[in-house]
Structures are given as C-alpha cells and as structure tokens.
Design an enzyme around this catalytic site. Structure first.
Site, PDB file in Angstrom:
ATOM      1  N   HIS A  52       0.831  -1.215   0.000  1.00  0.00           N
ATOM      2  CA  HIS A  52       0.000   0.000   0.000  1.00  0.00           C
ATOM      3  C   HIS A  52       0.861   1.258   0.000  1.00  0.00           C
ATOM      4  O   HIS A  52       2.048   1.225   0.293  1.00  0.00           O
ATOM      5  CB  HIS A  52      -0.931   0.006   1.226  1.00  0.00           C
ATOM      6  N   HIS A  75      13.769  -0.874   5.143  1.00  0.00           N
ATOM      7  CA  HIS A  75      12.490  -0.173   5.313  1.00  0.00           C
ATOM      8  C   HIS A  75      12.513   0.766   6.528  1.00  0.00           C
ATOM      9  O   HIS A  75      12.224   1.968   6.416  1.00  0.00           O
ATOM     10  CB  HIS A  75      11.395  -1.244   5.466  1.00  0.00           C
ATOM     11  N   HIS A  77      12.305   4.941   7.159  1.00  0.00           N
ATOM     12  CA  HIS A  77      11.393   5.641   8.075  1.00  0.00           C
ATOM     13  C   HIS A  77      12.185   6.511   9.045  1.00  0.00           C
ATOM     14  O   HIS A  77      11.821   7.673   9.306  1.00  0.00           O
ATOM     15  CB  HIS A  77      10.569   4.626   8.863  1.00  0.00           C
ATOM     16  N   ASN A 129      -0.930   8.718  14.267  1.00  0.00           N
ATOM     17  CA  ASN A 129      -1.867   8.813  15.381  1.00  0.00           C
ATOM     18  C   ASN A 129      -1.535  10.065  16.192  1.00  0.00           C
ATOM     19  O   ASN A 129      -0.640  10.077  17.029  1.00  0.00           O
ATOM     20  CB  ASN A 129      -1.758   7.553  16.246  1.00  0.00           C
ATOM     21  N   ASP A 179       3.812   4.747   4.699  1.00  0.00           N
ATOM     22  CA  ASP A 179       4.775   4.178   3.744  1.00  0.00           C
ATOM     23  C   ASP A 179       5.077   5.102   2.573  1.00  0.00           C
ATOM     24  O   ASP A 179       6.147   4.985   1.951  1.00  0.00           O
ATOM     25  CB  ASP A 179       4.262   2.830   3.232  1.00  0.00           C
ATOM     26  N   ARG A 200     -17.310  12.473  13.475  1.00  0.00           N
ATOM     27  CA  ARG A 200     -15.886  12.679  13.209  1.00  0.00           C
ATOM     28  C   ARG A 200     -15.519  14.161  13.249  1.00  0.00           C
ATOM     29  O   ARG A 200     -16.232  15.005  12.698  1.00  0.00           O
ATOM     30  CB  ARG A 200     -15.501  12.057  11.870  1.00  0.00           C
ATOM     31  N   ARG A 242      -6.353  19.121  16.242  1.00  0.00           N
ATOM     32  CA  ARG A 242      -5.151  18.727  15.505  1.00  0.00           C
ATOM     33  C   ARG A 242      -4.808  19.862  14.552  1.00  0.00           C
ATOM     34  O   ARG A 242      -5.217  19.882  13.400  1.00  0.00           O
ATOM     35  CB  ARG A 242      -5.427  17.433  14.732  1.00  0.00           C
ATOM     36  N   THR A 299     -10.218  20.873   5.943  1.00  0.00           N
ATOM     37  CA  THR A 299     -10.204  19.427   5.738  1.00  0.00           C
ATOM     38  C   THR A 299      -9.790  19.149   4.300  1.00  0.00           C
ATOM     39  O   THR A 299      -9.786  20.040   3.455  1.00  0.00           O
ATOM     40  CB  THR A 299     -11.575  18.792   6.059  1.00  0.00           C
ATOM     41  N   SER A 300      -9.424  17.930   4.020  1.00  0.00           N
ATOM     42  CA  SER A 300      -8.871  17.614   2.706  1.00  0.00           C
ATOM     43  C   SER A 300      -9.930  17.713   1.617  1.00  0.00           C
ATOM     44  O   SER A 300     -11.100  17.383   1.821  1.00  0.00           O
ATOM     45  CB  SER A 300      -8.257  16.216   2.717  1.00  0.00           C
TER      46      SER A 300
END
Length: 594
Positions: free
Chosen positions: A18, A141, A145, A320, A344, A452, A502, A533-534
């Site tokens: 993904h 990997h 990160h 998170n 990722d 939400r 946030r 918001t997106s």
C-alpha cells in the site's frame, strides 16, 4: 553536474502492499514528490507500481529515466530471511492440505526471489518507462522511516521511533540519531507489531486495516474506562517498553486475530462500520490507551537509556496524533518531530535522505512537493467546459467574507501537498466558530460519519493564544488542548468529546496566499483560524487536478470553488457582491466529466 536520484516506494511483490509514491531528489534535495493514489484515484493504491508518480517526477525536470544517477528503493528484501521461519509456520497453519502446499510453495518462491533476484520485478517494470535502467540501491524499510524522521527534524541528536505493521522483519525500531547518522538501538521483530495490534482492533470495529485506524483514534475519546474490556486486552497482550502483542498478531492479516477477539469478548465484530454502541466506543478508547501507554514507555525508557530528550517519529502508527500528543507531553521529552508523511508513502523521502549526513538536510517546514497548475491552464479548463468564473481583485478578502457568510469553500492553490493531510493547497474550508459548520461539512460535503471531528488552520503567531503549550505545528500531525477561554470560538474544529484539536499553524513563508486568507478572516471576525479538511469526497484521494476539483465541487455540498485566481460558484445570484466582480462567462455552470 546535477545529481538526480529517484526514490520510490512500490506496492508490489517484495515491496509492500500500500501507499506507493515517488520523490525526485536534485543534489540531495527533494524537488518533487507525489503518491500514486493521486493518479489512480484509488485510495492507498494497493498492489500498485507507482508508474504515474515516477513519470510525474521525471516530467518535473524534463528527464528520461536514463538521466538518473541512481534509483533508491526503501526495502532490503534479503532481510526477509531474518523471519523466514515465521513465514513457513504461517503457511503450515493454512487450512487443508491443498492450501497448505500452495502456501508453502509461494513462501519458498518468495524467499528465493528475495535472496537472489530482489530487484528483478522492479527492473522489468522500469524498462517500460525507459532504458537503460539506472543502478538500483535497496535500503532497509525502517532505516528509511528513521531517516525521514530524524534527518529533517533539525535535531543535533535524539532518539527515533519507527513504528508500523512490518518492515522486512521488524515492526518497531528504536534508533539513536546524531551528526554521524542513525544507529539501531533496539528492534521488536514481526509479528510483535503495534501497527498490527491496532489494525486488528480496527477490523473488529468494522473498518479496514491500513485505512480505518485514524477513525478508531477519532472514536476513542467518545469511550471511557471499561475494566472488563481492559482486562481482556491485557490478558492477551503485554504493554510498555517490553510489550508483546503476538498472541493477537502471530498470523499475517487480521482474520485469525479478529476471531481471537470475538472469542475473548464473547461478541462478534461490528458489521455496521460508522455506527457504534458504547461498548465499541469503550474498546476504541482502551486500544488507544494501551497503544499510547506502550509507545510513551518506549520513548521514556529510551530517552533515559540513551541520554537524549529529543524524539523523532515515523511509520504508519505515527499518524496517530493523540499518541504524538502523549509523547510530546511526557516530562522526559524536550522536543518532538513527527514526519508528516509518516506512512509508507514517506519512505521515498527517507530513502533519498538516508545516504546523507543529517546536517546536510534542511529542516522540514512544508510538504508542498506535488504538481501545480498555471492560471492560464485553469482558465482554459473553465472555458472549455463552459463554466462561469470570476477573478476578484482581492481574492483572499472575498473568500474570507464568503466563509464568514457560512459558505463552504473548495480551495485549490499552488503545489499539492504530499502526505495524508491537506495543508492549504488542496483543502475544503469553512467557518470554525460553530458546530453547524462541522455538521454541514460532515453531512453534505465529506459524506462521512457525523461524529468525526475536523481540524483548524491557524496563524502561527496565534498558536500560543489558542493552544496549550502551542507553537509551530505546520503539519496537522499532533494534537493539542485548546485554552478554555478560546473553546467557544472554535466549536467546529474541536473534538466534541474532549475539546482537543489537531492544528496546522501557518506562516507567510510557508504558504503566502493561505496565510493572507486566514489573516483576512481574522480581520473580519477576530478569529485567526479556519476549518480545514482535505479536498476529496468520502473514500477517495485528495484531488490533484483542476478537473478533479471541479468534478468534486459539483458532486459535494460546496458553495464556492477557488482555483488559483479564479472563483466558481453554484449560485451566482446568492450575493450582490457577485456583481462587483469582473465576471467572465463561458456559459451556464454544469458538472464536467473527469
């Protein structure tokens, strides 16, 4: 002579499943980066090779594949041998002789490919783009990160926590970073995976792993302490710096693990995602609590052991924001940096930085690495599709007034953001002051669950005034509590259950036009904040092109669309201010095809 390196994260074969992406580096600096999902329009672009993202990187500098000096892949497939026995055991657990033999054969083939021809599949795919294929370097990997978090952090030294579902063999890694680079200090091997633990709970609650974890985080504050749930989970896992979640995660995927939870709780998984009873809210609360408890303990233990109080975070679990808040608030921690493209997709950034000394990498202050569209190209798109549009003399003031009037605005400006958060380039904006704004955006624009929350963009100069312990927070990746005397001003951008938020803080040098818009809104209302918001409908990626923005504008409950200098409206008679604009007409407004 310019050194061009292309780092990309495939989502095929030995390279994960993904969030494929690609980033072009010019003499070590990222100059273009984008996720493949923005081209496929399939969120997370699972099982996809990032061909379109790669081509976009090359097109940005008019390059051919052969012009590249090196290709960087953020996986070291040979490291899969470290847990080869786990893959064999997992195959043996398959039901039935036929499936068992097939799984064992597939496991053997994969192991052989990873050891002897780890890049063959990638080379074959690249040959369809151009030849000769440049030299390919594979990088572990979790090291990618870690580099994505530490190198652009601005820290001289610190610890780095990389936490996700799985790398080649590792799931959580503790690193020490300093001027010489990164040193692996401790490794939690797969399947002892916090990412998989939270994914299991996510699937139990009715969402999909690697997609719904953020929703579970958002659901958690609606829950409360439930000793029964906590007792069951603590009976299955150990938390803290010596955590062990393998009783739940020992099988890849979540099927067996969810069944384990069903047996342990004596109740089935949720079959109606988005609808929850109090017990399910309490489960989300408890899972979030145990995740925070564990990562904070790892951070505090490592800070004490390695004698440095700066913490950098990356990996999918670092998305998170509630967890990040807990790490930041720890009395053991001085400063925190979280890679904004922590999932990722951000591996491509880390791959490009991993071979450099950290001191050579500039501190990261924005993620505007994607494509942009010139004014005349947008004008041509509008006129070709016979859409009425206007070009206000003072665009920011005009849009601020529309927000004050309660209108919902699609905002398309400059280079697209990389990462999962819209940061004022591909955003939907609203007045942050009333719950009505939040509810309208949820119901009529985003078409998502009404519980939400949304996030704010605010002037950085106002952060201390609104946020407890507030300061620069440009990436919408960390949660903060709002000062009690300011909560009434920000009802639409507070979590309804705990009044946290946030935020994205904005400086003029990060995004001049977006900064001016928020400043104009503050001039009218006294509140230097907008709801952000997106710009995407439910379950689709953020819009990339003007055509996609127009399509979503007519498919969502937006009132105003701003495409660079131009404004499109659904109801051109709604306000007398419209007549003050130099309206350019190409025909009646209508939806267009993508």
């Amino acid at each position: 002579m310019t050194d061009y390196q292309l780092a990309f994260k495939p989502a095929i074969g030995l390279y994960g499943q993904h969030d494929p992406s690609a980033v072009l580096f010019d003499d070590g600096t990222p100059v273009f980066g984008v996720e493949e999902e923005r081209y496929t329009r399939d969120k997370h672009a699972t099982d996809t090779f990032p061909e379109r993202a790669i081509r976009a990187c090359l097109d940005h500098r008019n390059l051919f594949l052969s012009d590249l000096d090196r290709i960087l892949l953020p996986y070291e497939p040979q490291l899969r041998r470290e847990i080869a026995s786990h893959y064999v055991t997992d195959a043996i657990r398959s039901p039935g002789i036929g499936r068992k033999l097939s799984a064992l054969e597939q496991t053997l083939v994969t192991q052989v490919r990873s050891q002897f021809v780890p890049t063959r599949q990638i080379e074959n795919r690249l040959e369809s783009i151009g030849s000769p294929v440049p030299p390919i370097e594979t990088i572990p990997h979790h090291r990618c990160h870690a580099a994505s978090a530490f190198h652009p952090s601005g820290f001289d030294e610190g610890i780095v926590l990389t936490v996700d579902a799985k790398g080649e063999y590792d799931s959580t890694v503790v690193w020490r970073g300093d001027e010489d680079g990164l040193t692996r200090a401790y490794t939690y091997e797969h399947p002892n995976s916090l990412g998989l633990f939270f994914a299991v709970v996510t699937e139990f609650l009715g969402y999909r792993m690697f997609n719904g974890e953020g929703k579970v985080m958002g659901l958690a504050p609606y829950g409360e302490d439930n000793p029964e749930i906590e007792g069951v989970l603590r009976g299955l896992i150990d938390t803290g710096a010596d955590y062990d979640v393998t009783e739940l995660t020992k099988r890849w995927g979540t099927g067996h693990s969810v069944e384990t939870l069903e047996d342990a709780f004596g109740r089935p998984r949720n079959e109606t995602p988005g609808e929850f009873d109090q017990w399910e809210k309490d489960l989300a609360y408890t899972a979030q609590k145990l995740l925070e408890e564990t990562v904070v303990d790892i951070a505090e233990t490592t800070v004490d052991q390695l004698d440095t109080a700066n913490v950098a975070l990356a990996g999918g679990v670092a998305l998170n924001c509630k967890l990040n808040k807990r790490v930041r608030e720890s009395p053991h921690v001085d400063d925190v940096f979280v890679q904004p493209v922590a999932n990722d997709a951000g591996l491509a950034l880390g791959a490009g930085w991993a071979g450099q000394p950290p001191s050579a990498v500039d501190r990261q202050t924005d993620v505007y690495l994607g494509p942009q569209y010139e004014t005349e190209e947008i004008r041509s798109t509008l006129e070709t599709n016979k859409l009425e549009y206007a070009k206000p003399d003072d665009l920011e003031r005009y849009v601020a007034e529309r927000l004050v009037d309660g209108d919902l605005v699609g905002w398309f400006q400059g280079r697209m953001e990389m990462g999962p958060r819209a940061l004022g380039a591909r955003s939907i904006l609203a007045d942050p002051r009333t719950a009505e704004s939040r509810d309208r955006v949820n119901q009529f624009v985003k078409h998502r669950e009404e519980w939400r929350p949304f996030a704010p963009s605010m002037l950085e100069s106002a952060a201390e005034e609104y946020l407890i312990d507030g300061g620069s927070a440009p990436f919408m990746i960390d949660a903060y509590d709002i000062r009690s005397e300011r909560t009434d001003e920000l009802e639409a951008v507070l979590h309804p259950a705990d009044d946290s938020t946030r935020p994205q803080t904005v400086r003029e040098d990060q995004h001049p036009r977006y900064h001016r818009l928020i400043a104009e809104f503050a001039d009218i209302t006294g509140v230097p904040v907008v709801l952000n918001t997106s710009f995407n409908d439910h379950a689709e990626p953020i819009v990339r092109t003007p055509t996609q923005a127009i399509k979503d504008f007519y498919g969502m409950g937006l009132d105003v669309l701003v495409l660079e200098d131009f404004v499109v409206e659904k109801d051109v008679t709604k306000t007398d201010r419209r007549s003050e604009l130099a309206l350019r007409s190409g025909g009646a407004p209508n939806p267009i095809q993508q």
